[in-house]
Design an enzyme around this catalytic site. Sequence first.
Site, PDB file in Angstrom:
ATOM      1  N   ARG A 199       0.839  -1.210   0.000  1.00  0.00           N
ATOM      2  CA  ARG A 199       0.000   0.000   0.000  1.00  0.00           C
ATOM      3  C   ARG A 199       0.876   1.263   0.000  1.00  0.00           C
ATOM      4  O   ARG A 199       0.555   2.264  -0.636  1.00  0.00           O
ATOM      5  CB  ARG A 199      -0.930  -0.033   1.220  1.00  0.00           C
ATOM      6  CG  ARG A 199      -2.005   1.038   1.191  1.00  0.00           C
ATOM      7  CD  ARG A 199      -3.048   0.821   2.265  1.00  0.00           C
ATOM      8  NE  ARG A 199      -2.503   0.960   3.611  1.00  0.00           N
ATOM      9  CZ  ARG A 199      -3.209   0.773   4.724  1.00  0.00           C
ATOM     10  NH1 ARG A 199      -4.482   0.430   4.644  1.00  0.00           N
ATOM     11  NH2 ARG A 199      -2.665   0.922   5.907  1.00  0.00           N
ATOM     12  N   LYS A 302      -3.214   6.793   1.557  1.00  0.00           N
ATOM     13  CA  LYS A 302      -2.985   7.304   2.913  1.00  0.00           C
ATOM     14  C   LYS A 302      -2.074   8.528   2.820  1.00  0.00           C
ATOM     15  O   LYS A 302      -0.958   8.539   3.344  1.00  0.00           O
ATOM     16  CB  LYS A 302      -2.344   6.208   3.772  1.00  0.00           C
ATOM     17  CG  LYS A 302      -3.327   5.626   4.794  1.00  0.00           C
ATOM     18  CD  LYS A 302      -2.722   4.560   5.623  1.00  0.00           C
ATOM     19  CE  LYS A 302      -2.937   4.760   7.102  1.00  0.00           C
ATOM     20  NZ  LYS A 302      -4.317   4.971   7.519  1.00  0.00           N
ATOM     21  N   GLU A 338     -16.736   5.893   4.784  1.00  0.00           N
ATOM     22  CA  GLU A 338     -16.033   5.359   5.953  1.00  0.00           C
ATOM     23  C   GLU A 338     -16.118   6.358   7.095  1.00  0.00           C
ATOM     24  O   GLU A 338     -16.642   7.461   6.944  1.00  0.00           O
ATOM     25  CB  GLU A 338     -14.581   5.010   5.616  1.00  0.00           C
ATOM     26  CG  GLU A 338     -13.738   6.164   5.148  1.00  0.00           C
ATOM     27  CD  GLU A 338     -12.346   5.715   4.673  1.00  0.00           C
ATOM     28  OE1 GLU A 338     -12.195   4.590   4.170  1.00  0.00           O
ATOM     29  OE2 GLU A 338     -11.419   6.519   4.805  1.00  0.00           O
TER      30      GLU A 338
HETATM   31  C1  COI Z   1      -4.509   3.674  11.286  1.00  0.00           C
HETATM   32  O1  COI Z   1      -5.546   3.103  11.566  1.00  0.00           O
HETATM   33  O2  COI Z   1      -3.415   3.112  11.445  1.00  0.00           O
HETATM   34  C2  COI Z   1      -4.483   5.026  10.760  1.00  0.00           C
HETATM   35  O3  COI Z   1      -3.517   5.389  10.150  1.00  0.00           O
HETATM   36  C3  COI Z   1      -5.607   5.954  11.011  1.00  0.00           C
HETATM   37  C4  COI Z   1      -5.135   7.162  11.748  1.00  0.00           C
HETATM   38  C5  COI Z   1      -6.116   8.255  11.596  1.00  0.00           C
HETATM   39  C6  COI Z   1      -4.879   6.852  13.202  1.00  0.00           C
END
Ligand code: COI
Length: 461
Positions: A199, A302, A338
Amino acid sequence: MKREIRGLYFSHTDERVALLLLREREREKTKTDLEKMMASNASSTTTTMVFRPTVSNSSSVVASSSASSSSSAAGRRSPIMQNNKFSNNNNEKNRILNRRRREKRITRGNLAVNNAITRPEIDWSKLGFGLTETESMYIAECTIDGQWKVGSIHPYGNISVSPSAAVLNYGQGIFEGMKAFRTPEDEIVTFRPDENAKRFAEGAGRMSMPPVPKDIFEDAVKKVISANRDYVPPVGVGSLYIRPLLIGTGAILGLGPAPSYTFLIYVSPVASYFKGGQLSPIDLIVEEDYHRAAPGGTGSTKCVGNYSPVLKVQLQAKKEGFSDVIYLDAKENKYIEEVSSCNFFVVKGKTIATPALEGTILPGITRKSIIELARDKGYTVEERKVGLDEVLSADECFCTGTAVVVVPVGSVTHRGKKTVFCDGKIGATGQMLYDELTGIQQGRLEDTKGWIEHVPKDYHL
Ligand code: COI
């Protein structure tokens, strides 16, 4: 001549303190080490113990508890750390002061001895999802036309970048979230790191950055975990959250990709993401005015910019007493996308539905794992559009994510109307899937799928 025993240095041995250590110590293996040490050093007087959770070698620099080794670490900093004279000095000073305080407490020989020997002084019972700084982090660097090379471990601290770094000006950056766990056998494992590597590389491509090769990514993750091994919470308490970043650190003014990049990983021990504890149901509100992502955008990446736009509505929702927000699709304002930080699942009988990956939602690794586990347990799992009406008539709902794990949804509020699920308690399906997932992650259930990767004890050596 100092002897090292699992991160502690003994200039001389002292039977009384060593016995105290023996009593306090959780790990049987260390007890054996101490017994061995006592047997070979029968006549001794004073003990000096220095907590040093990490070890350095010639090619990489890691945290150490002494002022001299800390400064030698500073001397070998990567370029992005070398310029930061002001913050480096402060960091160095704080690090030395903290270590001195810690050493003072350690030599007093009370319960802190136990904490300090096996792990830093962290009150594990108070662990949430706040940042706990650890000893070290990983850094590698690359130019836009260059190849990534294996990076190294550095003391944790501020980094220095140009004010015109691409990540600061144009948001050219991505991150990952992954976790390491301590097993009942006291081994450290990670969960599906290959998926994060994949990813991360896809995200880099989307953001026009040089992707970090899988082997360098996985090696880096193991190095940083191994260097911060003592910060992995005790079995069942929580996990070590691992945050890889890939950021455009090179200076640029006109819009374009940065000339150079930094791949950095820092870690923090964590427990429950939401207040109230891991399996405490969350209350969500449906957002209709703001959207998280649009078709053709970066919702499935991300990237750093995907997360701050949600803060406005998330903060408002929290003010109103909600745990978080459900976002709807930007096109029709009808289908679930989501929650701010996690994927969404709806359960009706033996069917589970979750929004399909169509480019606007994050392809969660926990999401993918839960789908597989649910199918193994005889559920039909449908990845498709999930209407808000379906949510409001569901038997149960839950969210998944690396940070949140599996969290039950207690209620969903839409236009002022609150729908409560499972009497506000965790539903049977969510509980079962949570148990399955965390059982595998924590080494309590057999890993039949090859999802677990062991982190050797001295991987960074
Ligand atoms: C995760 O779940 O690892 C994330 O990167 C979300 C983040 C907003 C804490």
